[in-house]
Scaffold this motif. Structure first.
Motif, short mmCIF file in Angstrom:
data_model
loop_
_atom_site.label_atom_id
_atom_site.label_comp_id
_atom_site.label_asym_id
_atom_site.label_seq_id
_atom_site.Cartn_x
_atom_site.Cartn_y
_atom_site.Cartn_z
N ALA A 254 -8.79 -41.40 -34.22
CA ALA A 254 -9.50 -41.87 -33.03
C ALA A 254 -10.36 -40.77 -32.41
O ALA A 254 -11.33 -41.05 -31.70
N GLY A 255 -10.00 -39.50 -32.69
CA GLY A 255 -10.74 -38.39 -32.11
C GLY A 255 -11.94 -37.94 -32.92
O GLY A 255 -12.61 -36.96 -32.56
N LEU A 256 -12.25 -38.63 -34.01
CA LEU A 256 -13.36 -38.22 -34.88
C LEU A 256 -14.68 -38.78 -34.35
O LEU A 256 -15.18 -39.79 -34.82
N SER A 257 -15.26 -38.09 -33.40
CA SER A 257 -16.54 -38.51 -32.84
C SER A 257 -17.71 -37.81 -33.51
O SER A 257 -18.84 -38.32 -33.52
N GLY A 258 -17.47 -36.63 -34.05
CA GLY A 258 -18.55 -35.83 -34.62
C GLY A 258 -19.36 -35.09 -33.58
O GLY A 258 -20.29 -34.35 -33.92
N ASP A 259 -19.01 -35.26 -32.31
CA ASP A 259 -19.72 -34.56 -31.23
C ASP A 259 -19.09 -33.19 -31.03
O ASP A 259 -17.95 -33.08 -30.55
N ILE A 260 -19.81 -32.14 -31.39
CA ILE A 260 -19.28 -30.78 -31.26
C ILE A 260 -20.18 -29.94 -30.36
O ILE A 260 -20.12 -28.70 -30.40
N ARG A 261 -21.00 -30.57 -29.56
CA ARG A 261 -21.91 -29.84 -28.68
C ARG A 261 -21.12 -28.95 -27.72
O ARG A 261 -20.17 -29.40 -27.08
N GLY A 262 -21.52 -27.67 -27.68
CA GLY A 262 -20.87 -26.72 -26.79
C GLY A 262 -19.65 -26.05 -27.36
O GLY A 262 -19.12 -25.10 -26.77
N LYS A 263 -19.15 -26.52 -28.51
CA LYS A 263 -18.01 -25.87 -29.13
C LYS A 263 -18.41 -24.47 -29.63
O LYS A 263 -19.49 -24.30 -30.21
N VAL A 264 -17.55 -23.50 -29.41
CA VAL A 264 -17.84 -22.12 -29.80
C VAL A 264 -17.14 -21.84 -31.12
O VAL A 264 -15.90 -21.93 -31.22
N ILE A 265 -17.93 -21.50 -32.13
CA ILE A 265 -17.40 -21.24 -33.47
C ILE A 265 -17.58 -19.75 -33.78
O ILE A 265 -18.70 -19.23 -33.75
N GLY A 266 -16.48 -19.09 -34.08
CA GLY A 266 -16.52 -17.68 -34.40
C GLY A 266 -16.79 -17.45 -35.88
O GLY A 266 -16.32 -18.20 -36.74
N VAL A 267 -17.55 -16.39 -36.17
CA VAL A 267 -17.83 -15.98 -37.55
C VAL A 267 -17.35 -14.54 -37.70
O VAL A 267 -17.98 -13.61 -37.19
N PRO A 268 -16.21 -14.33 -38.35
CA PRO A 268 -15.62 -12.99 -38.40
C PRO A 268 -16.33 -12.06 -39.38
O PRO A 268 -16.49 -12.38 -40.55
N ARG A 269 -16.72 -10.90 -38.89
CA ARG A 269 -17.45 -9.95 -39.75
C ARG A 269 -16.56 -9.41 -40.87
O ARG A 269 -17.06 -9.05 -41.93
N GLU A 270 -15.24 -9.36 -40.64
CA GLU A 270 -14.35 -8.80 -41.66
C GLU A 270 -14.23 -9.67 -42.90
O GLU A 270 -13.73 -9.22 -43.94
N TYR A 271 -14.68 -10.93 -42.84
CA TYR A 271 -14.59 -11.81 -44.01
C TYR A 271 -15.77 -11.61 -44.95
O TYR A 271 -15.83 -12.24 -46.02
N ARG A 272 -16.72 -10.75 -44.57
CA ARG A 272 -17.81 -10.41 -45.50
C ARG A 272 -17.30 -9.31 -46.43
O ARG A 272 -17.52 -8.12 -46.20
N MET A 273 -16.60 -9.75 -47.46
CA MET A 273 -15.94 -8.82 -48.37
C MET A 273 -16.94 -8.14 -49.30
O MET A 273 -17.96 -8.73 -49.68
N GLU A 274 -16.61 -6.92 -49.68
CA GLU A 274 -17.43 -6.20 -50.66
C GLU A 274 -17.41 -6.96 -51.98
O GLU A 274 -16.36 -7.38 -52.46
N GLY A 275 -18.59 -7.15 -52.56
CA GLY A 275 -18.67 -7.86 -53.84
C GLY A 275 -18.65 -9.37 -53.71
O GLY A 275 -18.53 -10.08 -54.72
N MET A 276 -18.77 -9.91 -52.48
CA MET A 276 -18.79 -11.35 -52.32
C MET A 276 -20.00 -11.94 -53.06
O MET A 276 -21.12 -11.45 -52.91
N PRO A 277 -19.79 -12.97 -53.89
CA PRO A 277 -20.92 -13.57 -54.61
C PRO A 277 -22.00 -14.07 -53.67
O PRO A 277 -21.69 -14.63 -52.60
N PRO A 278 -23.27 -13.89 -54.01
CA PRO A 278 -24.36 -14.35 -53.15
C PRO A 278 -24.28 -15.83 -52.81
O PRO A 278 -24.66 -16.25 -51.71
N GLU A 279 -23.77 -16.65 -53.75
CA GLU A 279 -23.66 -18.09 -53.49
C GLU A 279 -22.68 -18.38 -52.35
O GLU A 279 -22.91 -19.29 -51.55
N ILE A 280 -21.59 -17.62 -52.28
CA ILE A 280 -20.62 -17.82 -51.21
C ILE A 280 -21.24 -17.38 -49.88
O ILE A 280 -21.09 -18.05 -48.85
N GLU A 281 -21.94 -16.25 -49.90
CA GLU A 281 -22.61 -15.76 -48.70
C GLU A 281 -23.64 -16.78 -48.20
O GLU A 281 -23.73 -17.07 -47.00
N ALA A 282 -24.42 -17.34 -49.13
CA ALA A 282 -25.44 -18.33 -48.76
C ALA A 282 -24.80 -19.61 -48.22
O ALA A 282 -25.31 -20.22 -47.25
#
Length: 495
Positions: A254-282
């Protein structure tokens, strides 16, 4: 796939309720699909007679107008869940012949909801593995293949049979368990959705234990809506599991509205691992863009102790495994080795465990016993527990600063071939869990959503990590990401 086996769980539910199809008809379609798919190695204990009886009972409920969401829905059950009267081996020789006289809480709840059990699904032995190659049944095989390359690929692990079965249309959905990524990694490898709930959201009673403070059961489905439906049926308090939370279970669908306006999504810098394939990065960058387009606010964050997660996990998990697996001794249930004249109980333990446990399980039991031994307990196990606290604190800090969820890759690569170097080198295999183990160490919910294909035509997934107990918000974010990605690809049938 036939038309019926191509239905999502939600579509099948709606057609069953509308009387467009019957539960026995739907079950027979899946049983036929399973019989033609032995090459995938997904089902290891088929239960067609039981499935037909359950389908008939479900149809009576449907006819009477009593139709829970799962009534008449055919499911596959990971071999880690104890099912009454049905072999439950955890893919290990040491549990040969074990037919539990009881039902796990999760499968009991699914049966109560009218679900149909098609059989038990392949997995890594005792859930220890990332490629489904440690199974005593032999490996499960990914239904996806690289373009113009017939080499069999891993479906991931440990819930590899569950992932392969759902991706190939052999069941409407499946149960999985996740100790360090064992739902999310195989989901990413097979182009399906895999949800690991908050630790304590789903009862562990009746599920064969690997690492008790990390294990958590969850749904593996074709899309996010199906995951919401199945999680609601699986979750809930259980007085038989002291770690299971006494919290109400929301109506996630019932909660699946798809409305995520204003939600704050974090992107952790530590997950950019050395040797990460370009496809994963993209792919990660594309996921960020898609969420931004839907109105989310993206924020760069730091989880500084991420680099210590894998070492800490591979101390804590084997330590708990060595304790949990001590019960398999050949005395009460399961396999017992043939003894020679003069052998005593010590010889029986040694021979039974040497025969019954595979190489990876033996390796982890020995590691666990070592780090718990008197001379090394503080140097390894206690230190790993302290690191775990720091990792949990990292997440608590970013959530306290207003972050609603965290976006990361689900895996460091697409599915790799069975028998590849990753399988031969345990350390390389363990690195497959690099993006997922932090979630288990912190006890958080995490979900893998298929977002695209790599250059070889194999699926790639992104992971969203949520606040504890807020699976509803997490599912809604995943629903928006799924809709934005528009991933509809399915494997080309070769089996």
């Amino acid at each position: 796939m036939t038309d019926l086996t191509a239905l999502t769980l939600a579509e099948a539910r709606d057609r069953l309720r509308a009387r467009d199809i019957s539960a026995p008809e739907l079950t027979e379609a899946y049983l036929a699909a399973i019989e033609g798919a032995d090459a995938l190695g997904a089902f290891v204990h088929k239960t067609p007679d039981l499935a037909r009886r359950q389908a008939e009972a479900a149809q009576k409920r449907l006819d009477a107008g009593m139709s829970p969401d799962l009534c008449g829905i055919p499911l596959g059950i990971k071999d880690l869940f104890c099912t009454e009267g049905v072999p439950s081996q955890a893919a290990s020789r040491i549990l040969e012949g074990f037919r539990p006289p009881y039902e796990s809480t999760v499968t009991a709840q699914l049966r109560k909801a009218g679900a149909v059990m098609l059989g038990k699904l392949n997995m890594d032995e005792f859930a220890m593995g990332s490629s489904n190659e440690t199974s005593c049944y032999g490996p499960a095989v990914n239904p996806w293949r690289r373009r113009d390359d017939p080499a069999p690929l891993t479906p991931g692990g440990s819930s590899g049979g569950s992932a392969a079965a759902v991706a190939a249309g052999l069941c409407a959905a499946a149960t999985g368990t996740d100790t360090g990524g064992s739902i999310r990694q195989p989901a990413a490898f097979t182009g399906i959705v895999g949800l690991k709930p908050t630790y304590g959201r789903v009862s562990r009673w009746g599920i064969v234990a690997f690492a008790s403070s990390l294990d958590q059961a969850g749904p593996m489905t074709r899309d996010v809506r199906d995951a919401a439906i199945l999680l609601r049926a699986m979750a809930g308090p259980d007085p038989r599991d002291s770690t299971c939370a006494d919290r109400p279970v929301p109506d996630y669908e019932a909660g699946l509205s798809g409305d995520i306006r204003g939600k704050v999504i974090g992107v952790p810098r530590e997950y950019r691992m050395e040797g990460m394939p370009p496809e994963i990065e993209a792919l990660w960058a594309e996921g960020r863009r898609m969420l931004e387009d839907r109105g989310a606010v993206m924020r760069d964050i730091s989880l500084p102790h991420t680099r210590y997660a894998l070492p800490a996990y591979y101390v804590i998990a084997p330590a708990e495994a060595s304790s949990n697996l001590a019960r398999y001794d050949g005395v009460r249930f399961g396999r017992r080795a043939a003894l020679s004249p003069g052998d005593g109980i010590v010889e029986m333990y040694e021979k039974t465990r040497a025969e019954g446990f595979g190489a990876e399980v033996q390796r982890r039991v020995m590691i666990g016993t070592y780090v718990l031994s008197a001379g090394f307990y503080d140097a390894y196990y206690n230190r790993a527990r302290k690191v775990r606290t720091l990792i949990r604190r990292d997440f608590e800090t970013v959530f306290a600063e207003g972050v609603d969820a965290i976006l990361t890759p689900a895996t460091p690569s697409a599915a790799f071939p069975l028998g590849a170097a990753e399988a031969a080198d345990p350390v390389k295999m363990y690195l497959n869990d690099v993006f997922t183990v932090t979630v288990n160490l912190a006890g958080l919910p995490g979900i893998s959503v298929p977002v695209g294909l790599d250059r070889d035509g194999l699926p790639l997934g992104l992971q969203l990590i949520g606040r504890p107990w807020e699976e509803g918000d997490l599912l809604n974010l995943a629903y928006a990401l799924e809709d934005a990605a528009g991933f509809l690809a399915r494997p080309t049938r070769w089996w």
